[in-house]
Design a protein around this motif. Structure first.
Motif, PDB file in Angstrom:
ATOM      1  N   ASN A   1      -2.057  -3.206  -7.173  1.00 45.61           N
ATOM      2  CA  ASN A   1      -1.804  -3.703  -5.818  1.00 45.61           C
ATOM      3  C   ASN A   1      -2.172  -2.624  -4.801  1.00 45.61           C
ATOM      4  O   ASN A   1      -1.602  -1.529  -4.833  1.00 45.61           O
ATOM      5  CB  ASN A   1      -0.329  -4.076  -5.678  1.00 45.61           C
ATOM      6  N   PRO A   2      -3.098  -2.887  -3.873  1.00 46.70           N
ATOM      7  CA  PRO A   2      -3.462  -1.873  -2.875  1.00 46.70           C
ATOM      8  C   PRO A   2      -2.310  -1.497  -1.953  1.00 46.70           C
ATOM      9  O   PRO A   2      -2.343  -0.452  -1.308  1.00 46.70           O
ATOM     10  CB  PRO A   2      -4.601  -2.531  -2.090  1.00 46.70           C
ATOM     11  N   GLY A   3      -1.290  -2.355  -1.853  1.00 44.86           N
ATOM     12  CA  GLY A   3      -0.155  -2.054  -1.009  1.00 44.86           C
ATOM     13  C   GLY A   3      -0.432  -2.168   0.479  1.00 44.86           C
ATOM     14  O   GLY A   3       0.209  -1.489   1.286  1.00 44.86           O
ATOM     15  N   ASP A   4      -1.389  -3.013   0.868  1.00 40.64           N
ATOM     16  CA  ASP A   4      -1.699  -3.201   2.284  1.00 40.64           C
ATOM     17  C   ASP A   4      -1.794  -4.696   2.583  1.00 40.64           C
ATOM     18  O   ASP A   4      -1.413  -5.536   1.765  1.00 40.64           O
ATOM     19  CB  ASP A   4      -2.980  -2.468   2.671  1.00 40.64           C
ATOM     20  N   ASP A   5      -2.318  -5.027   3.757  1.00 42.26           N
ATOM     21  CA  ASP A   5      -2.378  -6.418   4.187  1.00 42.26           C
ATOM     22  C   ASP A   5      -3.403  -7.248   3.423  1.00 42.26           C
ATOM     23  O   ASP A   5      -3.467  -8.467   3.607  1.00 42.26           O
ATOM     24  CB  ASP A   5      -2.698  -6.489   5.685  1.00 42.26           C
ATOM     25  N   SER A   6      -4.218  -6.615   2.577  1.00 41.27           N
ATOM     26  CA  SER A   6      -5.203  -7.377   1.809  1.00 41.27           C
ATOM     27  C   SER A   6      -4.552  -8.188   0.696  1.00 41.27           C
ATOM     28  O   SER A   6      -5.169  -9.081   0.133  1.00 41.27           O
ATOM     29  CB  SER A   6      -6.256  -6.434   1.212  1.00 41.27           C
ATOM     30  N   ASN A   7      -3.304  -7.857   0.363  1.00 43.25           N
ATOM     31  CA  ASN A   7      -2.597  -8.571  -0.696  1.00 43.25           C
ATOM     32  C   ASN A   7      -1.283  -9.101  -0.138  1.00 43.25           C
ATOM     33  O   ASN A   7      -0.296  -8.377  -0.041  1.00 43.25           O
ATOM     34  CB  ASN A   7      -2.338  -7.641  -1.883  1.00 43.25           C
ATOM     35  N   THR A   8      -1.280 -10.364   0.255  1.00 41.86           N
ATOM     36  CA  THR A   8      -0.077 -10.972   0.815  1.00 41.86           C
ATOM     37  C   THR A   8       0.718 -11.743  -0.232  1.00 41.86           C
ATOM     38  O   THR A   8       1.794 -12.269   0.085  1.00 41.86           O
ATOM     39  CB  THR A   8      -0.446 -11.931   1.956  1.00 41.86           C
ATOM     40  N   LEU A   9       0.231 -11.820  -1.480  1.00 46.21           N
ATOM     41  CA  LEU A   9       0.889 -12.616  -2.509  1.00 46.21           C
ATOM     42  C   LEU A   9       1.816 -11.808  -3.403  1.00 46.21           C
ATOM     43  O   LEU A   9       2.668 -12.386  -4.078  1.00 46.21           O
ATOM     44  CB  LEU A   9      -0.157 -13.319  -3.388  1.00 46.21           C
ATOM     45  N   SER A  10       1.674 -10.485  -3.458  1.00 41.88           N
ATOM     46  CA  SER A  10       2.469  -9.663  -4.360  1.00 41.88           C
ATOM     47  C   SER A  10       3.644  -9.038  -3.630  1.00 41.88           C
ATOM     48  O   SER A  10       3.509  -8.548  -2.502  1.00 41.88           O
ATOM     49  CB  SER A  10       1.611  -8.555  -4.988  1.00 41.88           C
ATOM     50  N   LEU A  11       4.795  -9.022  -4.291  1.00 41.92           N
ATOM     51  CA  LEU A  11       5.985  -8.419  -3.705  1.00 41.92           C
ATOM     52  C   LEU A  11       6.120  -6.941  -4.040  1.00 41.92           C
ATOM     53  O   LEU A  11       6.799  -6.206  -3.334  1.00 41.92           O
ATOM     54  CB  LEU A  11       7.241  -9.153  -4.192  1.00 41.92           C
ATOM     55  N   THR A  12       5.511  -6.501  -5.130  1.00 39.34           N
ATOM     56  CA  THR A  12       5.737  -5.137  -5.598  1.00 39.34           C
ATOM     57  C   THR A  12       4.417  -4.415  -5.833  1.00 39.34           C
ATOM     58  O   THR A  12       3.363  -5.029  -6.008  1.00 39.34           O
ATOM     59  CB  THR A  12       6.534  -5.134  -6.913  1.00 39.34           C
ATOM     60  N   ALA A  13       4.513  -3.080  -5.854  1.00 44.02           N
ATOM     61  CA  ALA A  13       3.340  -2.249  -6.148  1.00 44.02           C
ATOM     62  C   ALA A  13       3.779  -1.007  -6.907  1.00 44.02           C
ATOM     63  O   ALA A  13       3.256   0.073  -6.712  1.00 44.02           O
ATOM     64  CB  ALA A  13       2.623  -1.859  -4.857  1.00 44.02           C
ATOM     65  N   TRP A  14       4.754  -1.167  -7.796  1.00 39.86           N
ATOM     66  CA  TRP A  14       5.273   0.014  -8.480  1.00 39.86           C
ATOM     67  C   TRP A  14       4.458   0.386  -9.710  1.00 39.86           C
ATOM     68  O   TRP A  14       3.832  -0.435 -10.356  1.00 39.86           O
ATOM     69  CB  TRP A  14       6.747  -0.151  -8.848  1.00 39.86           C
ATOM     70  N   THR A  15       4.510   1.670 -10.044  1.00 36.84           N
ATOM     71  CA  THR A  15       3.933   2.201 -11.267  1.00 36.84           C
ATOM     72  C   THR A  15       5.042   2.324 -12.305  1.00 36.84           C
ATOM     73  O   THR A  15       6.120   2.846 -12.009  1.00 36.84           O
ATOM     74  CB  THR A  15       3.288   3.561 -11.022  1.00 36.84           C
ATOM     75  N   LEU A  16       4.788   1.832 -13.510  1.00 33.25           N
ATOM     76  CA  LEU A  16       5.782   1.849 -14.577  1.00 33.25           C
ATOM     77  C   LEU A  16       5.315   2.720 -15.735  1.00 33.25           C
ATOM     78  O   LEU A  16       4.116   2.915 -15.946  1.00 33.25           O
ATOM     79  CB  LEU A  16       6.047   0.427 -15.084  1.00 33.25           C
ATOM     80  N   TRP A  17       6.292   3.216 -16.473  1.00 28.58           N
ATOM     81  CA  TRP A  17       6.053   3.965 -17.701  1.00 28.58           C
ATOM     82  C   TRP A  17       6.858   3.302 -18.818  1.00 28.58           C
ATOM     83  O   TRP A  17       8.003   2.898 -18.608  1.00 28.58           O
ATOM     84  CB  TRP A  17       6.460   5.427 -17.548  1.00 28.58           C
ATOM     85  N   HIS A  18       6.251   3.176 -19.999  1.00 29.28           N
ATOM     86  CA  HIS A  18       6.884   2.455 -21.092  1.00 29.28           C
ATOM     87  C   HIS A  18       6.969   3.337 -22.337  1.00 29.28           C
ATOM     88  O   HIS A  18       5.985   3.982 -22.724  1.00 29.28           O
ATOM     89  CB  HIS A  18       6.087   1.196 -21.448  1.00 29.28           C
ATOM     90  N   VAL A  19       8.134   3.366 -22.959  1.00 25.36           N
ATOM     91  CA  VAL A  19       8.339   4.009 -24.254  1.00 25.36           C
ATOM     92  C   VAL A  19       8.834   2.941 -25.214  1.00 25.36           C
ATOM     93  O   VAL A  19       9.784   2.205 -24.889  1.00 25.36           O
ATOM     94  CB  VAL A  19       9.357   5.159 -24.164  1.00 25.36           C
ATOM     95  N   SER A  20       8.212   2.839 -26.367  1.00 21.17           N
ATOM     96  CA  SER A  20       8.582   1.796 -27.322  1.00 21.17           C
ATOM     97  C   SER A  20       8.678   2.362 -28.727  1.00 21.17           C
ATOM     98  O   SER A  20       8.093   3.404 -29.056  1.00 21.17           O
ATOM     99  CB  SER A  20       7.573   0.647 -27.287  1.00 21.17           C
TER     100      SER A  20
END
Length: 327
Positions: free
Chosen positions: A276-295
């Motif tokens: 998600n660019p996190g600007d006005d070009s994306n009006t459909l997404s609520l979040t723009a977080w980066t995640l890390w996963h350990v499994s």
């Protein structure tokens, strides 16, 4: 990558040099609901205010495909997977507020934006796997998608009364704007991506590395509603339902160990950077977080059946903008 894995099975095949597999899976697409409520208790003497806001988004995506793989050399195999992808999106923003002042005047406001749509697209995955002694490597290319069909609808409602909208010190006449459009054509694009993996297992213990690059998607209108005039002022309004994606590079590491008695243990760590660019070009997404996963998990046999169990822990952060302010 799954496709490279299927192709890799051909490296040690003892029967026909071809293999096929039917694939149906649903990638994890999260749903979000955000709510803000403000009700002063007790209210200031002679005044009263209450407000509530809700913003939610639900997305689902299902992939249907078939994979065919073939050995091309003793230590090399190639695979192809055409996919049909179905995506559905349902989102709503709603806010309501009411207030009395110390002179008995009443004001209210209600705003709602709602849209939902589905889209069907096609894409292809091409995988290559090579192996030599204790080493294995794979490469998977995913083509940009090709739109097939889709339909959607959008609704806008806004009413305001008892409010000084232009700031001139006088209460303005009630305001209303309502619009509903359906059977709108839809567009959804997924980008070119390239994934690579490397595995080394000299004995009971193996190590794995993987990385995947996703190209960007320019700003695209998921739906293109017609502009409309509000019922009060006659002002022309244009709903904007667009999305975009920036280039992303993700990576991961993993290990496995085989114990006695057909029991294996697995562990992995991987990144999940937001596109998600996190600007006005994306009006459909609520979040723009980066995640890390350990499994981690295990595979074992019991009563002549194979079982796989595992757990994953994920964490991340994102600086979210306040989507409404009742102050």
């Amino acid at each position: 990558a799954q496709l490279a894995s299927v192709a890799g099975e051909r490296l040690h095949a003892k029967s026909a040099p071809r293999k096929s597999r039917l694939t149906i899976f649903a990638p994890s697409v999260p749903s979000f609901t955000l709510m803000v409520v403000r009700v002063p208790v007790p209210p200031p003497a002679g005044e009263w205010f209450s407000g509530e806001a809700l913003r939610k988004a639900n997305s689902n995506e299902y992939w249907y495909g078939i994979t065919a793989a073939r050995t091309v050399k003793k230590n090399m195999a190639i695979g192809f997977s055409p996919y049909i992808v179905y995506r559905s999106v349902d989102s709503r923003f709603q806010a309501a507020a009411q207030a009395f002042d110390d002179q008995g005047n009443f004001a209210q406001a209600y705003v709602a934006d709602d849209y939902k749509f589905y889209h069907v697209r096609a894409l292809m995955k091409i995988g290559l796997a090579v192996g030599r002694n204790d080493w294995k490597a794979g490469l998977t290319l995913t083509t940009p998608s090709l739109g097939i069909m889709g339909s959607g609808e959008t609704m806008t409602q806004a009413t305001v009364s008892g409010v000084d909208l232009d700031g001139n010190g006088e209460i303005d006449p009630p305001y209303a704007a309502n619009n509903f459009q359906e059977e709108l054509s839809t567009t959804w694009k997924s980008p070119l991506s390239l994934a690579a993996g490397l595995s080394w297992k000299p004995g009971r213990t193996g190590s794995h590395l993987t990385a995947e690059w996703f190209d960007a998607v320019g700003q695209t209108d998921a739906m293109d509603p017609e502009p409309f005039y509000d019922q009060t002022t006659g002002e022309l309004r244009q709903p904007v339902l667009s999305y975009a994606a920036k280039r992303v590079f993700n990576y991961g590491v993993g290990f496995e160990h085989d114990f006695e008695g057909n029991v294996s243990a697995y562990g992995a760590f991987r990144s999940d950077f937001s596109s998600n660019p996190g600007d006005d070009s994306n009006t459909l997404s609520l979040t723009a977080w980066t995640l890390w996963h350990v499994s981690g998990g295990a595979a074992f046999e019991f009563l002549n059946m194979e079982f796989n169990v595992g757990l994953q822990y994920s964490w991340g952060s994102w600086d979210a903008e306040r989507f409404i302010n009742f102050n």
